[in-house]
Design an enzyme around this catalytic site. Structure first.
Site, PDB file in Angstrom:
ATOM      1  N   GLU A 107       0.631  -1.300  -0.144  1.00 22.65           N
ATOM      2  CA  GLU A 107       0.032  -0.118  -0.009  1.00 22.65           C
ATOM      3  C   GLU A 107       0.738   1.372  -0.194  1.00 22.65           C
ATOM      4  O   GLU A 107       2.016   0.992   0.483  1.00 22.65           O
ATOM      5  CB  GLU A 107      -1.033  -0.124   0.939  1.00 22.65           C
ATOM      6  CG  GLU A 107      -0.240  -0.359   2.472  1.00 22.65           C
ATOM      7  CD  GLU A 107      -1.398  -0.542   3.564  1.00 22.65           C
ATOM      8  OE1 GLU A 107      -2.254  -1.220   3.559  1.00 22.65           O
ATOM      9  OE2 GLU A 107      -1.002   0.145   4.619  1.00 22.65           O
ATOM     10  N   CYS A 120       3.550   8.259   0.635  1.00 24.35           N
ATOM     11  CA  CYS A 120       4.300   7.645   1.487  1.00 24.35           C
ATOM     12  C   CYS A 120       4.515   6.095   0.893  1.00 24.35           C
ATOM     13  O   CYS A 120       3.562   5.781   0.484  1.00 24.35           O
ATOM     14  CB  CYS A 120       3.416   7.491   2.774  1.00 24.35           C
ATOM     15  SG  CYS A 120       4.103   6.389   3.947  1.00 24.35           S
ATOM     16  N   CYS A 127       7.461  -6.898   6.585  1.00 24.22           N
ATOM     17  CA  CYS A 127       8.826  -6.464   7.098  1.00 24.22           C
ATOM     18  C   CYS A 127       9.240  -7.582   7.884  1.00 24.22           C
ATOM     19  O   CYS A 127       8.723  -7.986   8.527  1.00 24.22           O
ATOM     20  CB  CYS A 127       8.390  -5.008   7.630  1.00 24.22           C
ATOM     21  SG  CYS A 127       9.948  -4.571   8.471  1.00 24.22           S
ATOM     22  N   CYS A 131       8.143  -5.552  14.283  1.00 25.23           N
ATOM     23  CA  CYS A 131       7.725  -4.762  15.559  1.00 25.23           C
ATOM     24  C   CYS A 131       6.111  -4.904  16.070  1.00 25.23           C
ATOM     25  O   CYS A 131       5.328  -4.904  15.045  1.00 25.23           O
ATOM     26  CB  CYS A 131       7.827  -3.225  15.157  1.00 25.23           C
ATOM     27  SG  CYS A 131       9.521  -2.854  14.614  1.00 25.23           S
ATOM     28  N   CYS A 134       3.123  -2.760  14.862  1.00 21.98           N
ATOM     29  CA  CYS A 134       2.890  -2.210  13.411  1.00 21.98           C
ATOM     30  C   CYS A 134       2.208  -3.378  12.649  1.00 21.98           C
ATOM     31  O   CYS A 134       2.695  -4.616  12.743  1.00 21.98           O
ATOM     32  CB  CYS A 134       4.385  -2.013  12.971  1.00 21.98           C
ATOM     33  SG  CYS A 134       4.467  -1.927  11.223  1.00 21.98           S
ATOM     34  N   CYS A 351       0.868   2.147   8.882  1.00 21.37           N
ATOM     35  CA  CYS A 351       1.758   1.165   8.125  1.00 21.37           C
ATOM     36  C   CYS A 351       1.183  -0.069   7.995  1.00 21.37           C
ATOM     37  O   CYS A 351       0.993  -0.830   8.957  1.00 21.37           O
ATOM     38  CB  CYS A 351       2.879   1.086   9.118  1.00 21.37           C
ATOM     39  SG  CYS A 351       4.302   0.576   8.292  1.00 21.37           S
TER      40      CYS A 351
HETATM   41  N1  SAH Z   1      10.504   0.520   8.581  1.00 20.70           N
HETATM   42  C1  SAH Z   1      10.761   2.113   8.526  1.00 20.70           C
HETATM   43  C2  SAH Z   1       9.609   2.801   7.699  1.00 20.70           C
HETATM   44  C3  SAH Z   1       8.247   2.162   7.756  1.00 20.70           C
HETATM   45  S1  SAH Z   1       7.477   2.286   9.354  1.00 20.70           S
HETATM   46  C4  SAH Z   1      10.628   2.466  10.318  1.00 20.70           C
HETATM   47  O1  SAH Z   1      10.353   1.801  11.100  1.00 20.70           O
HETATM   48  O2  SAH Z   1      10.981   3.660  10.381  1.00 20.70           O
HETATM   49  C5  SAH Z   1       7.110   4.098   9.164  1.00 20.70           C
HETATM   50  C6  SAH Z   1       6.803   4.562  10.497  1.00 20.70           C
HETATM   51  O3  SAH Z   1       5.483   4.066  11.218  1.00 20.70           O
HETATM   52  C7  SAH Z   1       7.856   4.220  11.777  1.00 20.70           C
HETATM   53  O4  SAH Z   1       8.195   5.568  12.446  1.00 20.70           O
HETATM   54  C8  SAH Z   1       6.913   3.428  12.821  1.00 20.70           C
HETATM   55  O5  SAH Z   1       7.440   3.715  14.042  1.00 20.70           O
HETATM   56  C9  SAH Z   1       5.482   4.029  12.460  1.00 20.70           C
HETATM   57  N2  SAH Z   1       4.470   3.094  12.999  1.00 20.70           N
HETATM   58  C10 SAH Z   1       4.284   1.895  12.606  1.00 20.70           C
HETATM   59  N3  SAH Z   1       3.319   1.420  13.202  1.00 20.70           N
HETATM   60  C11 SAH Z   1       2.453   2.249  13.945  1.00 20.70           C
HETATM   61  C12 SAH Z   1       1.469   2.260  14.491  1.00 20.70           C
HETATM   62  N4  SAH Z   1       0.622   1.406  14.688  1.00 20.70           N
HETATM   63  N5  SAH Z   1       1.091   3.621  14.992  1.00 20.70           N
HETATM   64  C13 SAH Z   1       2.087   4.697  14.885  1.00 20.70           C
HETATM   65  N6  SAH Z   1       2.994   4.616  14.371  1.00 20.70           N
HETATM   66  C14 SAH Z   1       3.500   3.578  13.622  1.00 20.70           C
HETATM   67 FE1  SF4 Z   2       9.132  -2.956   9.935  1.00 21.08          FE
HETATM   68 FE2  SF4 Z   2       6.912  -1.576  10.888  1.00 21.08          FE
HETATM   69 FE3  SF4 Z   2       8.927  -2.158  12.485  1.00 21.08          FE
HETATM   70 FE4  SF4 Z   2       9.107  -0.142  10.269  1.00 21.08          FE
HETATM   71  S1  SF4 Z   2       7.928  -0.115  12.184  1.00 21.08           S
HETATM   72  S2  SF4 Z   2      10.855  -1.740  10.847  1.00 21.08           S
HETATM   73  S3  SF4 Z   2       7.654  -1.329   8.849  1.00 21.08           S
HETATM   74  S4  SF4 Z   2       7.731  -3.642  11.473  1.00 21.08           S
END
Ligand code: SAH
Ligand code: SF4
Length: 370
Positions: A107, A120, A127, A131, A134, A351
């Site tokens: 997406e 974006c 990934c 995390c 996420c 994300c």
């Molecule tokens: N992997 C990279 C880029 C993609 S994630 C990274 O982690 O930076 C992009 C951003 O989305 C990151 O700053 C992450 O902390 C944030 N993010 C992911 N899931 C989220 C959520 N459920 N609520 C708020 N921010 C989130």
């Molecule tokens: Fe991967 Fe989501 Fe963690 Fe970014 S925040 S590194 S996209 S799992």
């Protein structure tokens, strides 16, 4: 590299066709030379794709018919299939779920601000970092995107904006995946998008967001394009960081902050830290003090974003009061921060959240084959 060999190596190419967007400018030149075409054809094709934004070969009007036919038969220009587009009520945030040519889905989101139109981008299907808060992390990891698949997300929105008289002005690598674990394709996409012969986007309008891949940040600091760096920091101490993702083990805070300091020294550019605020987990004044200590003396800015909760995770967004207290505490300690609105929360624009709702893989396959 010989483009025909590249074709064999590229997976996911449409019906065995060469994905034109995966090729660099020299590779397009090489391809045309092999066909006995004059060198200037590469400029013409580049211009059609990245300036005129055509989506088929018929639109490349100054190419001879035999070349258009040949390209049509052997190469593919548009490979992303939009499966679903969701718009916020005023249309300022538009999120698109795309099918790739192997039926995987990603997406991308377009966000319209005053004078900025920001896309974006995703860099991976899923990934590998996982995390737990996420949606992308929760979905596991399938594969890296190719440079062309990254570029085409921008071209899609660029084409959509053109009739409205707009263009994509900014790009953030904050969609699905970790861009610094798909460095080569990400960097090729950036070089292509900033190429003055093509889309000619300013490198300073591009931000790479990373969860903190130390070797990737080192490499980035040696590049000659002035792209911006954002580092996602989920907690100000390694113990807590470990519960919010596996990156803490790969790159403890000590190493991560050291590489950020060296990045600032080398490039003279500030680092942005993205800090998701999770109620009762990382949002107390004590955490703010720890964070301020960590960032002391570093040329940086902190973006505070209340968590956009996913159905699978036990965590909640910090309350307004806690966000504002955290923000105030950082300010008192001399750290600049901004409270960011989670743009498009109502669209599940966090994300990977739209994709996780696209339950039926079979349905996606049908769309690709249709
Ligand atoms: N992997 C990279 C880029 C993609 S994630 C990274 O982690 O930076 C992009 C951003 O989305 C990151 O700053 C992450 O902390 C944030 N993010 C992911 N899931 C989220 C959520 N459920 N609520 C708020 N921010 C989130
Ligand atoms: Fe991967 Fe989501 Fe963690 Fe970014 S925040 S590194 S996209 S799992």
């Amino acid at each position: 590299m010989n483009p025909h060999k590249r074709r064999a190596e590229k997976d996911g190419s449409s019906n065995g066709k060469l994905a034109l967007l995966d090729l660099t400018y020299p590779e397009i030149q090489e391809l045309l030379l092999a066909l006995g075409e004059p060198g200037y054809r590469a400029d013409q094709i580049y211009e059609w794709i990245y300036s005129s934004l055509v989506s088929d070969f018929a639109g490349m009007r100054n190419l001879p018919q035999h070349l258009r036919d040949h390209l049509e038969e052997t190469t593919a220009l548009c490979r992303l299939i939009p499966l679903q587009e969701t718009r916020s009520p005023r249309g300022l945030t538009r999120k698109v779920l795309f099918a790739l040519s192997d039926a995987e889905t990603i997406e991308s989101v377009l966000m319209l601000y005053d004078k900025r139109n920001t896309v974006c981008l995703s860099t991976q299907v899923g990934c590998p970092l996982g995390c737990p808060f996420c949606a992308t992390g929760q979905s596991g990891f399938t594969r890296n995107l190719t440079a062309g698949e990254i570029i085409e997300q921008v071209l899609y929105f660029a084409r959509e904006l053109r009739p409205e008289g707009g263009r994509v002005t900014n790009v953030v690598f904050m969609g699905m995946g970790e861009p610094l674990l798909n460095y080569d394709a990400t960097w090729q996409a950036i070089e292509t998008l900033t190429d003055p012969r093509g889309y000619n986007m300013g490198a300073r309008r591009i931000t790479i967001s990373t969860v903190g891949i130390v070797p990737g940040i080192q490499r980035l600091s040696r590049e000659n394009l002035q792209v911006r760096l954002a580092v996602s920091l989920h907690a100000p101490d390694d113990n807590l960081r470990r519960t919010l993702g596996p990156t803490a083990r790969r790159s403890p805070l000590k190493e991560l902050l050291a590489v950020c300091r060296s990045y600032v020294r080398r490039t003279g550019r500030r680092v942005t830290f993205e800090y998701p605020l999770i109620q009762g987990i990382n949002d107390s004044p004590r955490h703010a003090v720890q964070l301020a200590r960590l960032l002391e003396g570093l040329l940086c800015h902190v973006n505070l974003i209340a968590l956009n909760p996913t159905p699978e995770s036990p965590w909640h967004a910090s309350s307004k009061e806690r966000v504002s207290r955290f923000h105030g505490e950082l300010g008192r300690l001399g750290i600049n921060s901004t409270v960011r609105l989670a743009r498009g929360m109502e669209l599940e624009a966090g994300c990977g959240q739209l994709r996780s709702r696209w339950h039926s893989a079979e349905e996606a396959k049908d769309c690709v084959l249709a």
